[in-house]
Design a protein around this motif. Structure first.
Motif, PDB file in Angstrom:
ATOM      1  N   TRP A 178       0.813  -1.213   0.000  1.00 10.83           N
ATOM      2  CA  TRP A 178       0.000   0.000   0.000  1.00 10.83           C
ATOM      3  C   TRP A 178       0.854   1.273   0.000  1.00 10.83           C
ATOM      4  O   TRP A 178       0.394   2.322  -0.444  1.00 10.83           O
ATOM      5  CB  TRP A 178      -0.930   0.011   1.213  1.00 10.83           C
ATOM      6  CG  TRP A 178      -2.082  -0.929   1.131  1.00 10.83           C
ATOM      7  CD1 TRP A 178      -2.340  -2.007   1.931  1.00 10.83           C
ATOM      8  CD2 TRP A 178      -3.161  -0.877   0.194  1.00 10.83           C
ATOM      9  NE1 TRP A 178      -3.502  -2.625   1.556  1.00 10.83           N
ATOM     10  CE2 TRP A 178      -4.035  -1.950   0.489  1.00 10.83           C
ATOM     11  CE3 TRP A 178      -3.484  -0.029  -0.862  1.00 10.83           C
ATOM     12  CZ2 TRP A 178      -5.200  -2.191  -0.233  1.00 10.83           C
ATOM     13  CZ3 TRP A 178      -4.643  -0.265  -1.591  1.00 10.83           C
ATOM     14  CH2 TRP A 178      -5.489  -1.330  -1.275  1.00 10.83           C
ATOM     15  N   ARG A 179       2.064   1.182   0.472  1.00  9.56           N
ATOM     16  CA  ARG A 179       2.912   2.384   0.526  1.00  9.56           C
ATOM     17  C   ARG A 179       3.202   2.930  -0.868  1.00  9.56           C
ATOM     18  O   ARG A 179       3.309   4.141  -1.063  1.00  9.56           O
ATOM     19  CB  ARG A 179       4.221   2.062   1.246  1.00  9.56           C
ATOM     20  CG  ARG A 179       4.067   1.695   2.717  1.00  9.56           C
ATOM     21  CD  ARG A 179       5.371   1.177   3.281  1.00  9.56           C
ATOM     22  NE  ARG A 179       5.819  -0.026   2.587  1.00  9.56           N
ATOM     23  CZ  ARG A 179       6.949  -0.662   2.846  1.00  9.56           C
ATOM     24  NH1 ARG A 179       7.765  -0.186   3.788  1.00  9.56           N
ATOM     25  NH2 ARG A 179       7.284  -1.745   2.185  1.00  9.56           N
ATOM     26  N   THR A 180       3.327   2.024  -1.827  1.00 11.43           N
ATOM     27  CA  THR A 180       3.600   2.425  -3.214  1.00 11.43           C
ATOM     28  C   THR A 180       2.412   2.163  -4.126  1.00 11.43           C
ATOM     29  O   THR A 180       2.427   2.543  -5.293  1.00 11.43           O
ATOM     30  CB  THR A 180       4.816   1.659  -3.759  1.00 11.43           C
ATOM     31  OG1 THR A 180       4.548   0.243  -3.688  1.00 11.43           O
ATOM     32  CG2 THR A 180       6.058   1.977  -2.944  1.00 11.43           C
ATOM     33  N   ASN A 181       1.384   1.492  -3.572  1.00 10.27           N
ATOM     34  CA  ASN A 181       0.217   1.075  -4.344  1.00 10.27           C
ATOM     35  C   ASN A 181       0.619   0.233  -5.564  1.00 10.27           C
ATOM     36  O   ASN A 181       0.061   0.378  -6.650  1.00 10.27           O
ATOM     37  CB  ASN A 181      -0.612   2.279  -4.813  1.00 10.27           C
ATOM     38  CG  ASN A 181      -2.024   1.864  -5.239  1.00 10.27           C
ATOM     39  OD1 ASN A 181      -2.661   1.033  -4.583  1.00 10.27           O
ATOM     40  ND2 ASN A 181      -2.506   2.424  -6.340  1.00 10.27           N
ATOM     41  N   CYS A 236      -7.071  -0.366   2.618  1.00 12.90           N
ATOM     42  CA  CYS A 236      -5.852   0.442   2.636  1.00 12.90           C
ATOM     43  C   CYS A 236      -5.738   1.217   3.952  1.00 12.90           C
ATOM     44  O   CYS A 236      -6.719   1.816   4.416  1.00 12.90           O
ATOM     45  CB  CYS A 236      -5.862   1.422   1.463  1.00 12.90           C
ATOM     46  SG  CYS A 236      -4.382   2.457   1.344  1.00 12.90           S
ATOM     47  N   LYS A 289      -3.494   6.443   6.047  1.00 13.29           N
ATOM     48  CA  LYS A 289      -2.482   7.399   5.606  1.00 13.29           C
ATOM     49  C   LYS A 289      -2.070   7.203   4.153  1.00 13.29           C
ATOM     50  O   LYS A 289      -1.489   8.106   3.542  1.00 13.29           O
ATOM     51  CB  LYS A 289      -1.254   7.327   6.510  1.00 13.29           C
ATOM     52  CG  LYS A 289      -0.549   5.988   6.541  1.00 13.29           C
ATOM     53  CD  LYS A 289       0.634   6.051   7.514  1.00 13.29           C
ATOM     54  CE  LYS A 289       1.352   4.720   7.626  1.00 13.29           C
ATOM     55  NZ  LYS A 289       2.502   4.803   8.561  1.00 13.29           N
ATOM     56  N   TYR A 290      -2.380   6.029   3.585  1.00 16.08           N
ATOM     57  CA  TYR A 290      -2.014   5.778   2.186  1.00 16.08           C
ATOM     58  C   TYR A 290      -3.197   5.892   1.223  1.00 16.08           C
ATOM     59  O   TYR A 290      -3.011   5.787   0.010  1.00 16.08           O
ATOM     60  CB  TYR A 290      -1.410   4.371   2.045  1.00 16.08           C
ATOM     61  CG  TYR A 290      -0.181   4.141   2.887  1.00 16.08           C
ATOM     62  CD1 TYR A 290       0.909   5.005   2.830  1.00 16.08           C
ATOM     63  CD2 TYR A 290      -0.099   3.044   3.741  1.00 16.08           C
ATOM     64  CE1 TYR A 290       2.040   4.799   3.602  1.00 16.08           C
ATOM     65  CE2 TYR A 290       1.029   2.823   4.514  1.00 16.08           C
ATOM     66  CZ  TYR A 290       2.089   3.707   4.445  1.00 16.08           C
ATOM     67  OH  TYR A 290       3.209   3.496   5.208  1.00 16.08           O
ATOM     68  N   LYS A 291      -4.386   6.113   1.758  1.00 17.94           N
ATOM     69  CA  LYS A 291      -5.582   6.126   0.908  1.00 17.94           C
ATOM     70  C   LYS A 291      -5.566   7.221  -0.159  1.00 17.94           C
ATOM     71  O   LYS A 291      -5.898   6.938  -1.328  1.00 17.94           O
ATOM     72  CB  LYS A 291      -6.836   6.255   1.775  1.00 17.94           C
ATOM     73  CG  LYS A 291      -7.248   4.958   2.434  1.00 17.94           C
ATOM     74  CD  LYS A 291      -8.483   5.130   3.305  1.00 17.94           C
ATOM     75  CE  LYS A 291      -8.851   3.805   3.972  1.00 17.94           C
ATOM     76  NZ  LYS A 291      -9.989   3.963   4.910  1.00 17.94           N
ATOM     77  N   PHE A 342      -3.165   8.659  -1.813  1.00 18.63           N
ATOM     78  CA  PHE A 342      -2.268   8.296  -2.914  1.00 18.63           C
ATOM     79  C   PHE A 342      -2.791   7.077  -3.659  1.00 18.63           C
ATOM     80  O   PHE A 342      -2.758   7.034  -4.897  1.00 18.63           O
ATOM     81  CB  PHE A 342      -0.866   8.011  -2.395  1.00 18.63           C
ATOM     82  CG  PHE A 342       0.059   7.494  -3.459  1.00 18.63           C
ATOM     83  CD1 PHE A 342       0.548   8.337  -4.446  1.00 18.63           C
ATOM     84  CD2 PHE A 342       0.413   6.144  -3.493  1.00 18.63           C
ATOM     85  CE1 PHE A 342       1.385   7.849  -5.446  1.00 18.63           C
ATOM     86  CE2 PHE A 342       1.251   5.655  -4.481  1.00 18.63           C
ATOM     87  CZ  PHE A 342       1.737   6.510  -5.463  1.00 18.63           C
ATOM     88  N   ALA A 343      -3.287   6.069  -2.926  1.00 17.72           N
ATOM     89  CA  ALA A 343      -3.786   4.849  -3.564  1.00 17.72           C
ATOM     90  C   ALA A 343      -4.951   5.155  -4.487  1.00 17.72           C
ATOM     91  O   ALA A 343      -5.047   4.610  -5.595  1.00 17.72           O
ATOM     92  CB  ALA A 343      -4.199   3.839  -2.508  1.00 17.72           C
TER      93      ALA A 343
END
Length: 279
Positions: free
Chosen positions: A134-137, A256, A259-261, A263-264
């Motif tokens: 999820w950090r990079t999707n 997700c 905090k990553y939503k 960007f994802a």
């Protein structure tokens, strides 16, 4: 006892070939449940006449993949099955397929096992599982990293499609059934397996159990075969659209980390909207 659940809608020739391959299995402790969701091409008649050993459940044409699969799972639960194997009708199982799946199920009794996907035309592996970061999707495909000599046994993944997925029956007590309301067709398998993974169940691709597939027969392939505005719309919003934005949004919002939503979502929308044009 393994209950093999196969949802079908027309495409009789695929169903026939799939069932014929299951008849040849070296492992015999299984039953097949075909959920025929309103086929109009003679599938029902073929099942009744040529495959009396198959348990047939009939739908009205509005079940789609998820609700149809759930009906088969409920039948397996009622009959006290030990495992459910979700299977698409456009697959062919080598004779030792179930034997190889059951062997590893005995070694990993709480794990969900996916099948190695092989292109039936070329004989090449086309899907061997992936891990979502999820950090990079990004989805990291194992076939891109594993050397040929490493493509044996089990390899851990974070999610898996339902096109040949062996699930211990007790997993449904913890995770529930596939979510037919939120994911009526696509993403239900990813949603279910990722939820199981998040709850601590191990999830693997079984490289010892290849399953022959027809990549050209996927529901979204017609949308890509001829690129038109209508097909572009169906690709992004249709029930069979491989890049369905609603399904993707629901999957991200459910799984997700917060905090990553942002960007994802942004990255996923960009890839889906422009990927159809570029590819």
């Amino acid at each position: 006892m393994i209950y093999i659940v196969i949802p079908v809608f027309n495409r009789k020739h695929f169903t026939q070939a799939c069932l014929d391959s299951l008849r040849k299995q070296t492992y015999k402790d299984f039953k097949v449940v075909v959920v025929d969701d309103g086929s109009s091409d003679g599938t029902g008649e073929m099942l009744a006449h040529d495959y009396p050993e198959v348990i047939t459940i009939k739908g009205d044409g509005n079940l789609w993949w998820t609700a149809a699969t759930n009906l088969g799972i409920k039948k397996a639960q009622e009959d006290k099955a030990d495992y459910v194997l979700t299977l698409n009708n456009d697959t062919l199982a080598p004779e030792n397929y179930l034997e190889k799946m059951y062997y590893w199920a005995q070694q990993k009794p709480n794990a969900l096992l996916g099948s190695l996907g092989i292109d039936s035309d070329t004989g090449k592996a086309v899907y061997g599982g992936e891990n979502l970061d999820w950090r990079t999707n990004k989805y990291y495909h194992l076939l891109n990293t594993l050397k040929p000599e490493q493509q044996v046994g089990l390899h851990a993944v974070t999610h898996y499609p339902g096109r040949g997925l062996l699930i211990p029956i007790h997993v449904f007590d913890t995770v529930g059934l596939f979510d037919e309301k939120v994911f009526p067709h696509y993403f239900a398998d990813y949603d279910f397996t990722y939820a199981a993974y998040a709850k601590g169940f191990e999830l693997y691709c079984n490289y010892d159990a290849p399953l022959m597939t027809y990549p050209e027969a996927s529901g979204d392939h017609a949308n890509r075969r001829k690129k038109t505005l209508k097909n572009y719309y169906n690709h992004l919003f249709g029930m069979r659209g491989g890049a369905n934005l609603k399904d993707y949004t629901n999957f991200v919002m459910r799984h997700c980390p917060n905090k990553y939503k942002p960007f994802a979502l942004a990255d996923g929308y960009f890839r889906r909207i422009f990927g159809y044009i570029i590819k």
